[in-house]
Design an enzyme around this catalytic site. Structure first.
Site, PDB file in Angstrom:
ATOM      1  N   ASP A 159     -46.506 -32.229 -18.568  1.00 32.39           N
ATOM      2  CA  ASP A 159     -47.181 -31.536 -17.478  1.00 32.39           C
ATOM      3  C   ASP A 159     -48.526 -30.998 -17.984  1.00 32.39           C
ATOM      4  O   ASP A 159     -48.594 -30.424 -19.069  1.00 32.39           O
ATOM      5  CB  ASP A 159     -46.307 -30.386 -16.965  1.00 32.39           C
ATOM      6  CG  ASP A 159     -46.871 -29.737 -15.724  1.00 32.39           C
ATOM      7  OD1 ASP A 159     -46.425 -30.090 -14.625  1.00 32.39           O
ATOM      8  OD2 ASP A 159     -47.752 -28.863 -15.861  1.00 32.39           O
ATOM      9  N   ASN A 166     -57.799 -27.298 -10.626  1.00 30.19           N
ATOM     10  CA  ASN A 166     -58.182 -27.915  -9.351  1.00 30.19           C
ATOM     11  C   ASN A 166     -58.936 -26.915  -8.472  1.00 30.19           C
ATOM     12  O   ASN A 166     -59.927 -27.256  -7.820  1.00 30.19           O
ATOM     13  CB  ASN A 166     -56.939 -28.414  -8.611  1.00 30.19           C
ATOM     14  CG  ASN A 166     -56.786 -29.915  -8.677  1.00 30.19           C
ATOM     15  OD1 ASN A 166     -57.694 -30.623  -9.103  1.00 30.19           O
ATOM     16  ND2 ASN A 166     -55.649 -30.423  -8.257  1.00 30.19           N
ATOM     17  N   ASP A 224     -58.785 -35.194 -10.340  1.00 31.92           N
ATOM     18  CA  ASP A 224     -58.374 -36.607 -10.441  1.00 31.92           C
ATOM     19  C   ASP A 224     -58.890 -37.235 -11.728  1.00 31.92           C
ATOM     20  O   ASP A 224     -58.189 -38.034 -12.368  1.00 31.92           O
ATOM     21  CB  ASP A 224     -58.886 -37.389  -9.236  1.00 31.92           C
ATOM     22  CG  ASP A 224     -58.125 -37.054  -7.956  1.00 31.92           C
ATOM     23  OD1 ASP A 224     -57.062 -36.406  -8.057  1.00 31.92           O
ATOM     24  OD2 ASP A 224     -58.600 -37.442  -6.877  1.00 31.92           O
ATOM     25  N   GLU A 232     -49.152 -33.444 -11.316  1.00 38.10           N
ATOM     26  CA  GLU A 232     -49.692 -33.442 -12.680  1.00 38.10           C
ATOM     27  C   GLU A 232     -48.616 -33.740 -13.713  1.00 38.10           C
ATOM     28  O   GLU A 232     -48.825 -33.531 -14.911  1.00 38.10           O
ATOM     29  CB  GLU A 232     -50.360 -32.102 -12.980  1.00 38.10           C
ATOM     30  CG  GLU A 232     -49.419 -30.928 -13.076  1.00 38.10           C
ATOM     31  CD  GLU A 232     -49.180 -30.217 -11.754  1.00 38.10           C
ATOM     32  OE1 GLU A 232     -48.862 -29.020 -11.780  1.00 38.10           O
ATOM     33  OE2 GLU A 232     -49.315 -30.867 -10.692  1.00 38.10           O
TER      34      GLU A 232
END
Length: 413
Positions: free
Chosen positions: A271, A279, A288, A313
């Site tokens: 992760d 983000n 991304d 993620e």
């Protein structure tokens, strides 16, 4: 310089099946052994029909139109001159027409976004193709000498050692440019469809070159249809099993892999640390890019690990035939590689103010800053306590949360 170990796994599967099909049929086309009559008579129609039906099944209208354009071009060249207008009575004229218009339309239908077959956009594209043919016929009728370029490569005017071809210099040049463009698109987009269209263009070019050998020409048309059919099946598999953003196998592929495992194996859940705040700070586009960067490292994990994107993620790596200590060594190298790779983003927060007005100037700052991205990893092995794939994944997920609770950027078993 781009590493081959990163590029080959990404683009290799795109080309291999189609070149196997194309290579086998091309060898048959140039072989001295007689070609079965059934293949000559029915092969081209069956191959193109199969490609057309698959394109409709997968709702790829542009590909369906590509097949229709190819079939129309082949039919036009092979048609009985008595059934055609006098302008198209000469085979050389029809070949010159098809060898220019066909590759142009292959590229256009590959580049343009797919908008459906029976939509306004789809009908406009079909109309445009018909107008091209009509316009070309008018040009030929008005300036018939334009086709004379086809005689440049006639058998009598060629240097020694160059095989004769019914194609003109213009047709060869347009086909060549189209094949190069399609090859570049295939590598840049990393999707099978562009590569399939490229192989189809090569096969049709060979079919036009072999007009004086109808059997061999028919086999090359079969190769074109078969290559595109294989491409469509590949694309269907890709949509179902490959994550579009990272190009890693997706969750469905993980489920299939886990169903085949037995005996000893390890599952690692990975992760990206603080990804939500990342983000929120830099935006989803930068997020991304971070996912793609991490995926590019996970793709190269050692020890025979098989990487997957689990979702969001989160990533998963499966190590068949390993225990947790062995897998942890490879994953520690992966964790350190990701932490040691600078991730550069444009600093969008710093904007100069316009004098004392307090207004911010338009335009983003050109300054960039380097960030460190880290991952947390949880490991679990199949054992007497965790016997099923579902139990092993849940155990690895719990270990991942333990790694986060301990401060992130570490491995927990």
């Amino acid at each position: 310089m781009v590493s081959l170990t990163a590029v080959v796994p990404r683009i290799g599967p795109i080309f291999v099946p189609m070149f196997i099909v194309f290579g086998a049929l091309a060898a048959l086309a140039w072989a001295d052994t007689p070609i079965p009559r059934e293949l000559v008579r029915l092969g081209p129609a069956l191959a193109m029909a199969m490609a057309f039906v698959l394109a409709l099944y997968f709702k790829l209208s542009n590909v369906a139109m590509i097949v229709a354009v190819v079939v129309a071009g082949v039919f036009l060249i092979a048609a009985d001159p008595a059934l055609l207008p006098p302008t198209l009575g000469d085979t050389a004229v029809r070949t010159a027409l098809v060898s220019v218009l066909l590759p142009v339309n292959l590229v256009l239908l590959t580049v343009l976004p797919d908008r459906g077959l029976l939509t306004v956009s789809g009908i406009m594209r079909m109309t445009f193709v018909l107008l091209q043919v009509g316009g070309a016929i008018i040009v030929i009728m008005t300036w018939p000498e334009i086709v004379a370029v086809g005689s440049v490569l006639a058998p009598g005017g060629l240097p020694a050692g160059i095989p004769a071809t019914p194609l003109s210099i213009g047709g060869l040049a347009v086909f060549g440019m189209a094949i190069v463009i399609l090859a570049i698109l295939a590598v840049r987009r990393s999707t099978p469809l562009e590569a399939g269209t490229m192989v189809m263009a090569v096969a049709i070019l060979a079919a036009l070159h072999l007009q004086d050998r109808p059997d061999a020409s028919s086999v090359m048309i079969v190769a074109a249809g078969a290559a595109l059919a294989v491409t469509l099946l590949q694309n269907g598999y890709r949509l179902a099993f490959v994550d579009e953003l990272t190009n890693l196998p997706g969750r469905r592929a993980l489920e299939m892999e886990m169903s085949r495992l037995g005996g000893r194996y390890v599952v690692a859940m990975l992760d990206i640390d603080h990804f939500k705040s990342f983000n929120d700070t830099y935006g989803h586009d930068i997020g991304d890019e971070a996912l793609r960067m991490v995926a590019s490292h996970i793709r190269l994990v050692g020890g025979g690990g098989k990487p997957f994107r689990y979702g969001g993620e989160e990533f998963t790596v499966v190590f068949p035939g390993m225990n947790t200590d062995e897998a942890a060594e490879w994953l520690e190298d992966l964790r350190a590689d990701i932490e040691g790779t600078p991730f550069r983003v444009r600093d969008t927060g710093a904007r100069a103010k316009d004098g004392g007005s307090g207004k911010r100037r338009r335009g983003r700052s050109r300054r960039t800053k380097s960030l460190t991205i880290t991952i947390s990893i949880g490991l679990a092995a199949r054992n007497d306590k965790h016997k099923t794939p579902e139990h092993v994944i849940k155990a690895a997920d719990k270990a991942l949360y333990r790694a986060k609770e301990k401060g992130r950027n570490q491995i927990s078993k």
